[in-house]
Design an enzyme around this catalytic site. Structure first.
Site, PDB file in Angstrom:
ATOM      1  N   ALA A 116       0.814  -1.221   0.000  1.00  0.00           N
ATOM      2  CA  ALA A 116       0.000   0.000   0.000  1.00  0.00           C
ATOM      3  C   ALA A 116       0.847   1.270   0.000  1.00  0.00           C
ATOM      4  O   ALA A 116       1.804   1.389   0.770  1.00  0.00           O
ATOM      5  CB  ALA A 116      -0.907   0.003   1.228  1.00  0.00           C
ATOM      6  N   THR A 133       6.855  -2.827   1.045  1.00  0.00           N
ATOM      7  CA  THR A 133       5.649  -2.699   1.854  1.00  0.00           C
ATOM      8  C   THR A 133       5.200  -1.241   1.972  1.00  0.00           C
ATOM      9  O   THR A 133       5.707  -0.361   1.285  1.00  0.00           O
ATOM     10  CB  THR A 133       5.853  -3.350   3.234  1.00  0.00           C
ATOM     11  N   HIS A 134       4.229  -1.009   2.831  1.00  0.00           N
ATOM     12  CA  HIS A 134       3.495   0.259   2.856  1.00  0.00           C
ATOM     13  C   HIS A 134       4.414   1.467   3.038  1.00  0.00           C
ATOM     14  O   HIS A 134       5.342   1.456   3.839  1.00  0.00           O
ATOM     15  CB  HIS A 134       2.440   0.238   3.958  1.00  0.00           C
ATOM     16  N   ASP A 135       4.126   2.482   2.252  1.00  0.00           N
ATOM     17  CA  ASP A 135       4.772   3.792   2.362  1.00  0.00           C
ATOM     18  C   ASP A 135       6.258   3.804   2.012  1.00  0.00           C
ATOM     19  O   ASP A 135       6.953   4.789   2.298  1.00  0.00           O
ATOM     20  CB  ASP A 135       4.568   4.389   3.763  1.00  0.00           C
ATOM     21  N   GLY A 153       7.726   2.201   5.282  1.00  0.00           N
ATOM     22  CA  GLY A 153       8.298   3.530   5.405  1.00  0.00           C
ATOM     23  C   GLY A 153       9.771   3.632   5.098  1.00  0.00           C
ATOM     24  O   GLY A 153      10.414   4.630   5.440  1.00  0.00           O
TER      25      GLY A 153
END
Length: 208
Positions: A116, A133-135, A153
């Site tokens: 995401a 993975t996310h961000d 992140g």
């Protein structure tokens, strides 16, 4: 109107892209004169990279090192080739989250997972079985070798290279043109242009 797709670089990466099921490829451009008139995985090598500006095909740069991709983009930019000429390739088995973004010229091979709100810049290459993975943010010309895993992140700055099966803890920043060794476990920020490796990863030297 595009006539098709040209791969730039008669390389192992070009063969991997072809094997991963890319469609519409009409030829390969490569500056090695010995390759002209040969075939790579059944695709003809048409001649040097300098042919690209005069054609209308989309382009995909299949040169492994990020510095090599950057050099070719700079050459083509000087010759008038604009960003809209570059295609994007994601293998059928790659899974890209609907809220994530891929930049022009990027290549994602088999079984890559992007979850995401990740952002991949221009001419990023992600080899098989990587997890983003996310961000996460991958800037232009980043290369992830097979099996790399990024926590949430993570920010990988321009031109960095992450070796096979390296893992990066969430929130870490990898500096521009840094190199991360195979199997490294990165738990802290990596400075620009440095080489880190090991478990946990530590500085090994300056990129040459």
């Amino acid at each position: 109107m595009s006539d098709g797709l040209l791969l730039i670089g008669a390389s192992g990466l070009a063969r991997e892209v072809i094997a991963a099921g890319i469609v519409g490829v009409v030829g390969i451009l490569d500056d090695d004169p010995a390759r002209e008139g040969t075939e790579i995985s059944g695709v003809p090598v048409l001649g040097p990279v300098s042919l690209a500006p005069a054609r209308s095909d989309q382009l995909l740069i299949c040169v492994g090192p990020g510095a090599g991709r950057r050099s070719i983009v700079e050459r083509l930019d000087e010759a008038g080739v604009r960003e809209e000429r570059y295609g994007i390739f994601a293998a059928r088995s790659a899974r890209i989250g609907a809220s994530s973004e891929l930049g022009a010229g990027s290549i994602l091979l088999d079984s890559v997972v992007v979850t995401a709100d990740a952002v991949l810049g221009r001419h990023v290459v992600v080899m098989p079985n990587c997890t983003i993975t996310h961000d996460d943010v991958l800037e232009d010309f980043v290369t992830l070798a097979a099996g790399v895993s990024l926590g949430g992140g993570v920010h990988v700055r321009e031109g960095a290279y992450l070796g096979m099966n390296a893992s990066v803890r969430q929130g870490v920043v990898i500096g521009a043109d840094a190199v991360i060794g195979m199997g490294a476990a990165v738990i802290g920020d990596v400075p620009e242009g440095r080489t880190w490796g090991g478990v946990p990863a530590r500085e090994l030297g300056e990129r040459r």
